[in-house]
Design an enzyme around this catalytic site. Structure first.
Site, mmCIF file in Angstrom:
data_model
loop_
_atom_site.group_PDB
_atom_site.id
_atom_site.type_symbol
_atom_site.label_atom_id
_atom_site.label_comp_id
_atom_site.label_asym_id
_atom_site.label_seq_id
_atom_site.Cartn_x
_atom_site.Cartn_y
_atom_site.Cartn_z
ATOM 1 C CG ASN A 1 4.235 1.358 9.600
ATOM 2 O OD1 ASN A 1 3.363 0.843 8.441
ATOM 3 N ND2 ASN A 1 3.949 2.660 10.020
ATOM 4 C CB SER B 1 3.702 5.806 7.089
ATOM 5 O OG SER B 1 3.335 5.794 5.715
ATOM 6 C CE LYS C 1 2.506 0.456 12.693
ATOM 7 N NZ LYS C 1 1.042 0.207 12.373
ATOM 8 C CG ASN D 1 3.168 4.487 1.657
ATOM 9 O OD1 ASN D 1 3.800 4.101 0.869
ATOM 10 N ND2 ASN D 1 2.324 3.628 2.363
ATOM 11 C CB THR D 2 4.184 10.679 4.832
ATOM 12 O OG1 THR D 2 2.702 10.240 4.853
ATOM 13 C CG2 THR D 2 4.234 12.197 5.029
ATOM 14 C CG ASN E 1 -0.524 0.613 2.458
ATOM 15 O OD1 ASN E 1 -0.458 2.014 2.585
ATOM 16 N ND2 ASN E 1 0.201 0.031 3.407
ATOM 17 C CG PHE F 1 -0.589 9.140 6.755
ATOM 18 C CD1 PHE F 1 -0.480 8.046 7.014
ATOM 19 C CD2 PHE F 1 0.149 10.334 7.238
ATOM 20 C CE1 PHE F 1 0.767 7.378 7.736
ATOM 21 C CE2 PHE F 1 1.575 9.646 8.162
ATOM 22 C CZ PHE F 1 1.571 8.310 8.412
HETATM 23 C C1 LIG Z 1 -3.696 -0.717 3.517
HETATM 24 C C2 LIG Z 1 -2.859 -0.212 4.832
HETATM 25 C C3 LIG Z 1 -2.799 0.833 5.561
HETATM 26 C C4 LIG Z 1 -2.075 0.969 6.450
HETATM 27 N N1 LIG Z 1 -2.083 2.327 6.982
HETATM 28 C C5 LIG Z 1 -1.332 2.386 8.202
HETATM 29 C C6 LIG Z 1 -1.368 3.888 8.870
HETATM 30 O O1 LIG Z 1 -2.324 4.556 8.396
HETATM 31 N N2 LIG Z 1 -0.860 3.954 10.136
HETATM 32 C C7 LIG Z 1 0.136 2.921 10.432
HETATM 33 O O2 LIG Z 1 0.848 3.217 11.558
HETATM 34 N N3 LIG Z 1 -0.010 1.729 9.798
HETATM 35 C C8 LIG Z 1 -0.603 1.478 8.657
HETATM 36 N N4 LIG Z 1 -0.459 0.286 8.257
HETATM 37 C C9 LIG Z 1 0.404 -0.648 8.792
HETATM 38 C C10 LIG Z 1 -0.165 -1.750 9.714
HETATM 39 O O3 LIG Z 1 -0.750 -1.098 10.689
HETATM 40 C C11 LIG Z 1 0.749 -2.797 10.150
HETATM 41 O O4 LIG Z 1 1.684 -2.049 10.812
HETATM 42 C C12 LIG Z 1 1.247 -3.596 8.826
HETATM 43 O O5 LIG Z 1 0.281 -3.834 8.047
HETATM 44 C C13 LIG Z 1 1.793 -5.155 9.457
HETATM 45 O O6 LIG Z 1 1.012 -5.751 9.709
HETATM 46 P P1 LIG Z 1 0.278 -6.872 8.994
HETATM 47 O O7 LIG Z 1 1.465 -7.697 8.582
HETATM 48 O O8 LIG Z 1 -0.661 -7.704 10.091
HETATM 49 O O9 LIG Z 1 -0.498 -6.303 7.966
HETATM 50 C C14 LIG Z 1 -1.236 -0.003 7.157
HETATM 51 C C15 LIG Z 1 -1.512 -1.165 6.488
HETATM 52 C C16 LIG Z 1 -2.126 -1.689 5.434
HETATM 53 C C17 LIG Z 1 -2.094 -2.870 4.632
#
Ligand SMILES: Cc1cc2nc3c(=O)[nH]c(=O)nc-3n(C[C@H](O)[C@H](O)[C@H](O)COP(=O)(O)O)c2cc1C
Length: 359
Positions: A247, A176, A218, A178-179, A112, A116
């Site tokens: 993350n 993140s 985080k 992506n910013t 992704n 934000f």
């Molecule tokens: C589509 C998507 C959007 C996410 N948006 C955020 C976010 O806004 N803030 C954040 O701290 N982590 C975000 N994450 C990261 C997740 O909170 C998590 O740290 C990461 O996906 C690893 O966990 P997982 O393997 O169980 O998915 C996002 C993950 C995905 C897949």
């Protein structure tokens, strides 16, 4: 049952499926319950605590799935023991252009670059005030894309001012991918400044209350251990009250799928090993002084067990929820409780940090 719904959802693009799921959980908050044929009360050996928060088991929802907190009741019904909303920013922002969310089904992974997209901290505050949950909710905060890094701390402080009174915990997101430039805030000086000022603001906002929401940071899985360990020590000195590890990653682990070529953060199964390494490294630094929330690639009870044994007090899930649906929570909790019984562990908290080492 989820397999039928998943087929429908996976026949559309990933972001449409995401919004459809949230709308369904919002309009039919009991949907989660219907999709959990084996739902039952979690075993008492799974009950645990994270600061003042009593949790019926150690598995929560990770940030990003419900950034604006629009489907909280529906998500609670899916069986999580706590929810994390956000990342929200001070001002609303649209995020990156679409498409920005991609599945890699063979790997049960996602890529992704949402950026934000969110309705802002004030809108989230209102939603949290109106929600009637029986489980804790954490608010994950970030900086707006247009805010230069030199002023980023002001965004974090402003979000804290708005949300400290309505969240059970706060998360400073400096990880993140992506910013643009956000992860540069993981340098020791900037990160400590943000932590100190966020904690000072949290104290100002909540000094009259019997408890204050703890402030977690985080972290990115892409920080090399040589920077991670000193950063964690400095953040502890600055007052950081816990970590979320981790993350998403920019690594692609030689995944050949065409979506692995998309820019953005990779999550799901391939992230598990690095996330575990980060948890183990952080636990060595903190020696249990502050909790670690383990996140990244959890798909089974053994994955939860492993993260906790390496030092996580509790864990979070995102990608596995997309691939396996709400029934996953019941599988994880039942199998985890059985494993604790088999191994003579009386309470999940007794397992934290018991692993010898991790490679
Ligand atoms: C589509 C998507 C959007 C996410 N948006 C955020 C976010 O806004 N803030 C954040 O701290 N982590 C975000 N994450 C990261 C997740 O909170 C998590 O740290 C990461 O996906 C690893 O966990 P997982 O393997 O169980 O998915 C996002 C993950 C995905 C897949």
């Amino acid at each position: 049952m989820y397999s039928v719904l998943r087929k429908l959802l996976f026949s559309t693009d990933a972001e449409t499926a995401h919004h459809t799921t949230l709308s369904m959980l919002k309009t039919a908050p009991n949907m989660g319950k219907w999709l959990r044929p084996k739902a039952q009360q979690p075993a008492p050996n799974l009950a645990t605590q994270l600061y003042h928060m009593d949790l019926k088991h150690p598995i929560g929802l990770a940030a990003g799935l419900d950034k604006d907190g629009i489907a909280l009741t529906g998500l609670e019904a899916c069986g999580f023991s706590m929810l994390e909303v956000g990342t929200v920013t001070l001002r609303p922002q649209p995020g990156n252009p679409k498409p920005r969310l991609f599945r890699i089904v063979e790997e049960e992974a996602l890529v992704n670059r949402m950026g934000f997209n969110n309705a802002g901290a004030h809108a989230l505050k209102k939603r949290l005030q109106e929600s009637h949950l029986t489980i804790p909710v954490g608010a994950n905060i970030g900086k707006n894309k247009i805010t230069p890094n030199a002023q980023a701390v002001d965004d974090y402080v402003a979000c804290t001012e708005i949300l400290a009174g309505v969240a059970d915990y706060l998360v400073i997101n400096v990880s993140s991918p992506n910013t643009p430039g956000l992860r540069d805030l993981q340098n020791e000086q900037e990160a400590c400044r943000i932590v100190e000022q966020v904690i000072a603001e949290r104290n100002r906002q909540t000094s009259h209350r019997s408890y204050q929401p703890p402030v977690f940071v985080k972290l990115s899985p892409d920080l090399p251990d040589e920077s991670l360990v000193p950063l964690a020590s400095k953040l502890l000195e600055a007052g950081c009250e816990g970590w979320i590890a981790t993350n998403t990653t920019l690594e692609r682990y030689q995944i050949k799928h065409i979506h692995a070529r998309e820019s953005g953060g990779l999550s799901g199964k391939p992230l598990k090993t690095r996330s575990n390494q980060v948890i183990a490294a952080l636990y060595k630094v903190t020696e249990g002084k502050v909790p670690i929330i383990g996140c990244g690639g959890i798909y089974s009870a053994d994955d939860v067990y492993e993260k906790i044994k390496l030092g996580a007090s509790v864990v979070q899930i995102y990608s596995a929820f997309i691939y396996r649906g709400p029934a996953l929570l019941d599988v994880l909790t039942q199998e985890l409780a059985e494993r604790l019984d088999r191994e003579g562990v009386q309470r999940i908290a007794d397992l934290v940090g018991q692993a010898e080492s991790y490679k």
